[in-house]
Motif scaffolding. Structure first.
Motif, PDB file in Angstrom:
ATOM      1  N   LEU A   1       0.838  -1.193   0.000  1.00 34.95           N
ATOM      2  CA  LEU A   1       0.000   0.000   0.000  1.00 34.95           C
ATOM      3  C   LEU A   1       0.876   1.248   0.000  1.00 34.95           C
ATOM      4  O   LEU A   1       1.897   1.297   0.680  1.00 34.95           O
ATOM      5  CB  LEU A   1      -0.907   0.017   1.231  1.00 34.95           C
ATOM      6  CG  LEU A   1      -2.089  -0.934   1.230  1.00 34.95           C
ATOM      7  CD1 LEU A   1      -2.793  -0.904   2.574  1.00 34.95           C
ATOM      8  CD2 LEU A   1      -3.066  -0.587   0.118  1.00 34.95           C
ATOM      9  N   GLN A   2       0.447   2.239  -0.752  1.00 38.40           N
ATOM     10  CA  GLN A   2       1.167   3.502  -0.847  1.00 38.40           C
ATOM     11  C   GLN A   2       0.486   4.555   0.024  1.00 38.40           C
ATOM     12  O   GLN A   2      -0.714   4.493   0.258  1.00 38.40           O
ATOM     13  CB  GLN A   2       1.200   3.978  -2.310  1.00 38.40           C
ATOM     14  CG  GLN A   2       1.851   2.992  -3.264  1.00 38.40           C
ATOM     15  CD  GLN A   2       3.296   2.685  -2.915  1.00 38.40           C
ATOM     16  OE1 GLN A   2       4.095   3.592  -2.711  1.00 38.40           O
ATOM     17  NE2 GLN A   2       3.627   1.409  -2.813  1.00 38.40           N
ATOM     18  N   SER A   3       1.282   5.538   0.466  1.00 37.27           N
ATOM     19  CA  SER A   3       0.715   6.684   1.174  1.00 37.27           C
ATOM     20  C   SER A   3      -0.177   7.431   0.187  1.00 37.27           C
ATOM     21  O   SER A   3       0.105   7.440  -0.990  1.00 37.27           O
ATOM     22  CB  SER A   3       1.831   7.613   1.647  1.00 37.27           C
ATOM     23  OG  SER A   3       2.622   6.947   2.590  1.00 37.27           O
ATOM     24  N   PRO A   4      -1.254   8.072   0.615  1.00 40.01           N
ATOM     25  CA  PRO A   4      -1.785   8.169   1.977  1.00 40.01           C
ATOM     26  C   PRO A   4      -2.730   7.022   2.349  1.00 40.01           C
ATOM     27  O   PRO A   4      -3.197   6.949   3.475  1.00 40.01           O
ATOM     28  CB  PRO A   4      -2.539   9.506   1.953  1.00 40.01           C
ATOM     29  CG  PRO A   4      -3.040   9.597   0.538  1.00 40.01           C
ATOM     30  CD  PRO A   4      -1.971   8.956  -0.320  1.00 40.01           C
ATOM     31  N   ILE A   5      -3.001   6.114   1.389  1.00 44.42           N
ATOM     32  CA  ILE A   5      -3.913   4.991   1.654  1.00 44.42           C
ATOM     33  C   ILE A   5      -3.370   4.135   2.801  1.00 44.42           C
ATOM     34  O   ILE A   5      -4.119   3.727   3.684  1.00 44.42           O
ATOM     35  CB  ILE A   5      -4.134   4.127   0.388  1.00 44.42           C
ATOM     36  CG1 ILE A   5      -4.891   4.935  -0.673  1.00 44.42           C
ATOM     37  CG2 ILE A   5      -4.887   2.849   0.728  1.00 44.42           C
ATOM     38  CD1 ILE A   5      -4.985   4.250  -2.026  1.00 44.42           C
ATOM     39  N   LYS A   6      -2.054   3.895   2.795  1.00 43.34           N
ATOM     40  CA  LYS A   6      -1.434   3.061   3.826  1.00 43.34           C
ATOM     41  C   LYS A   6      -1.702   3.618   5.221  1.00 43.34           C
ATOM     42  O   LYS A   6      -2.106   2.875   6.126  1.00 43.34           O
ATOM     43  CB  LYS A   6       0.072   2.972   3.557  1.00 43.34           C
ATOM     44  CG  LYS A   6       0.843   2.121   4.549  1.00 43.34           C
ATOM     45  CD  LYS A   6       2.313   2.077   4.123  1.00 43.34           C
ATOM     46  CE  LYS A   6       3.233   1.531   5.150  1.00 43.34           C
ATOM     47  NZ  LYS A   6       3.191   0.171   5.476  1.00 43.34           N
ATOM     48  N   GLU A   7      -1.522   4.916   5.419  1.00 43.20           N
ATOM     49  CA  GLU A   7      -1.733   5.532   6.737  1.00 43.20           C
ATOM     50  C   GLU A   7      -3.196   5.434   7.160  1.00 43.20           C
ATOM     51  O   GLU A   7      -3.509   5.123   8.304  1.00 43.20           O
ATOM     52  CB  GLU A   7      -1.284   7.003   6.744  1.00 43.20           C
ATOM     53  CG  GLU A   7       0.217   7.194   6.743  1.00 43.20           C
ATOM     54  CD  GLU A   7       0.870   7.040   5.381  1.00 43.20           C
ATOM     55  OE1 GLU A   7       0.145   6.973   4.357  1.00 43.20           O
ATOM     56  OE2 GLU A   7       2.113   6.980   5.333  1.00 43.20           O
ATOM     57  N   LYS A   8      -4.110   5.723   6.229  1.00 38.68           N
ATOM     58  CA  LYS A   8      -5.552   5.666   6.538  1.00 38.68           C
ATOM     59  C   LYS A   8      -5.945   4.224   6.874  1.00 38.68           C
ATOM     60  O   LYS A   8      -6.684   3.981   7.828  1.00 38.68           O
ATOM     61  CB  LYS A   8      -6.345   6.195   5.338  1.00 38.68           C
ATOM     62  CG  LYS A   8      -7.833   6.156   5.501  1.00 38.68           C
ATOM     63  CD  LYS A   8      -8.363   7.263   6.385  1.00 38.68           C
ATOM     64  CE  LYS A   8      -9.889   7.254   6.400  1.00 38.68           C
ATOM     65  NZ  LYS A   8     -10.441   7.574   7.699  1.00 38.68           N
ATOM     66  N   PHE A   9      -5.432   3.268   6.088  1.00 36.78           N
ATOM     67  CA  PHE A   9      -5.725   1.849   6.317  1.00 36.78           C
ATOM     68  C   PHE A   9      -5.257   1.439   7.717  1.00 36.78           C
ATOM     69  O   PHE A   9      -6.021   0.856   8.493  1.00 36.78           O
ATOM     70  CB  PHE A   9      -5.040   0.999   5.241  1.00 36.78           C
ATOM     71  CG  PHE A   9      -5.304  -0.477   5.369  1.00 36.78           C
ATOM     72  CD1 PHE A   9      -6.441  -1.044   4.811  1.00 36.78           C
ATOM     73  CD2 PHE A   9      -4.412  -1.314   6.035  1.00 36.78           C
ATOM     74  CE1 PHE A   9      -6.685  -2.410   4.920  1.00 36.78           C
ATOM     75  CE2 PHE A   9      -4.650  -2.676   6.150  1.00 36.78           C
ATOM     76  CZ  PHE A   9      -5.793  -3.217   5.588  1.00 36.78           C
ATOM     77  N   GLU A  10      -3.992   1.747   8.036  1.00 37.66           N
ATOM     78  CA  GLU A  10      -3.441   1.377   9.352  1.00 37.66           C
ATOM     79  C   GLU A  10      -4.188   2.059  10.490  1.00 37.66           C
ATOM     80  O   GLU A  10      -4.407   1.460  11.542  1.00 37.66           O
ATOM     81  CB  GLU A  10      -1.946   1.691   9.398  1.00 37.66           C
ATOM     82  CG  GLU A  10      -1.148   0.738   8.521  1.00 37.66           C
ATOM     83  CD  GLU A  10       0.323   1.109   8.373  1.00 37.66           C
ATOM     84  OE1 GLU A  10       0.744   2.188   8.870  1.00 37.66           O
ATOM     85  OE2 GLU A  10       1.056   0.300   7.759  1.00 37.66           O
ATOM     86  N   SER A  11      -4.606   3.287  10.274  1.00 38.00           N
ATOM     87  CA  SER A  11      -5.377   4.019  11.278  1.00 38.00           C
ATOM     88  C   SER A  11      -6.711   3.312  11.550  1.00 38.00           C
ATOM     89  O   SER A  11      -7.124   3.158  12.708  1.00 38.00           O
ATOM     90  CB  SER A  11      -5.611   5.456  10.796  1.00 38.00           C
ATOM     91  OG  SER A  11      -6.560   6.103  11.597  1.00 38.00           O
ATOM     92  N   LEU A  12      -7.368   2.866  10.485  1.00 42.75           N
ATOM     93  CA  LEU A  12      -8.642   2.147  10.650  1.00 42.75           C
ATOM     94  C   LEU A  12      -8.437   0.805  11.350  1.00 42.75           C
ATOM     95  O   LEU A  12      -9.251   0.415  12.193  1.00 42.75           O
ATOM     96  CB  LEU A  12      -9.323   1.951   9.294  1.00 42.75           C
ATOM     97  CG  LEU A  12      -9.934   3.212   8.674  1.00 42.75           C
ATOM     98  CD1 LEU A  12     -10.362   2.946   7.235  1.00 42.75           C
ATOM     99  CD2 LEU A  12     -11.105   3.718   9.503  1.00 42.75           C
ATOM    100  N   ILE A  13      -7.373   0.107  11.017  1.00 43.42           N
ATOM    101  CA  ILE A  13      -7.082  -1.181  11.668  1.00 43.42           C
ATOM    102  C   ILE A  13      -6.869  -0.951  13.170  1.00 43.42           C
ATOM    103  O   ILE A  13      -7.410  -1.679  14.007  1.00 43.42           O
ATOM    104  CB  ILE A  13      -5.862  -1.878  11.031  1.00 43.42           C
ATOM    105  CG1 ILE A  13      -6.124  -2.223   9.561  1.00 43.42           C
ATOM    106  CG2 ILE A  13      -5.450  -3.114  11.828  1.00 43.42           C
ATOM    107  CD1 ILE A  13      -7.296  -3.136   9.290  1.00 43.42           C
ATOM    108  N   ASN A  14      -6.102   0.080  13.517  1.00 42.70           N
ATOM    109  CA  ASN A  14      -5.861   0.400  14.933  1.00 42.70           C
ATOM    110  C   ASN A  14      -7.157   0.773  15.640  1.00 42.70           C
ATOM    111  O   ASN A  14      -7.409   0.341  16.769  1.00 42.70           O
ATOM    112  CB  ASN A  14      -4.829   1.526  15.068  1.00 42.70           C
ATOM    113  CG  ASN A  14      -3.436   1.068  14.671  1.00 42.70           C
ATOM    114  OD1 ASN A  14      -3.116  -0.119  14.740  1.00 42.70           O
ATOM    115  ND2 ASN A  14      -2.616   2.008  14.238  1.00 42.70           N
ATOM    116  N   LYS A  15      -7.995   1.565  14.970  1.00 39.72           N
ATOM    117  CA  LYS A  15      -9.292   1.958  15.547  1.00 39.72           C
ATOM    118  C   LYS A  15     -10.158   0.716  15.787  1.00 39.72           C
ATOM    119  O   LYS A  15     -10.767   0.563  16.850  1.00 39.72           O
ATOM    120  CB  LYS A  15     -10.001   2.935  14.599  1.00 39.72           C
ATOM    121  CG  LYS A  15     -11.368   3.390  15.070  1.00 39.72           C
ATOM    122  CD  LYS A  15     -12.001   4.342  14.051  1.00 39.72           C
ATOM    123  CE  LYS A  15     -13.430   4.672  14.439  1.00 39.72           C
ATOM    124  NZ  LYS A  15     -14.103   5.457  13.376  1.00 39.72           N
TER     125      LYS A  15
END
Length: 139
Positions: free
Chosen positions: A4-18
């Protein structure tokens, strides 16, 4: 295997953490909704993001089991085959499908899935699982 490339990677990881935080405090339905949102972020074909796509769908199915929502688990057990293209195939996908079929009362279909999983995993798929699945397979 794609990453995954930024910014999708950051949003994806943020959702997983949430989702993980929601799960930890018992907000299972919310956790699933958050994971489904993360699924929507993955570009097509989702399966080239092997680890992300596979673990995401596995987490949804596992959470569906916690709340005993086997109809939703069935929907996602069908999507599991769209994930993890580069993963070593050890029968995990078929085993999850077998568990879902079992819980929905379709024991013949469960046996078929368990048989495939058993062959691919060389019998290891039943380790650390509820004995009822092995009993179904052997019946």
């Amino acid at each position: 295997m794609a990453t995954l490339q930024s910014p999708i990677k950051e949003k994806f990881e943020s959702l997983i953490n949430k989702s993980n935080e929601q799960f930890e405090i018992g907000k299972y339905h919310e956790s699933i909704i958050t994971l489904e949102e993360a699924w929507g972020l993955l570009p097509e074909p989702k399966g080239i993001y092997s680890e992300e796509s596979f673990h995401l769908v596995k987490d949804i199915i596992d959470t569906c089991f916690v709340i005993k929502d086997f109809k939703k688990a069935k929907v996602w057990s069908e999507k599991i085959y769209l994930t993890g293209f580069a993963r070593k195939d050890t029968g995990k996908k078929e085993f999850m499908s077998g568990k879902v079929a079992f819980e929905l009362g379709d024991l013949e279909l469960a046996k078929e899935f368990f048989s495939i999983a058993n062959k691919k995993s060389e019998g290891r798929c039943f380790e650390d699982e509820d004995i009822k699945y092995l009993k179904c397979f052997k019946s």
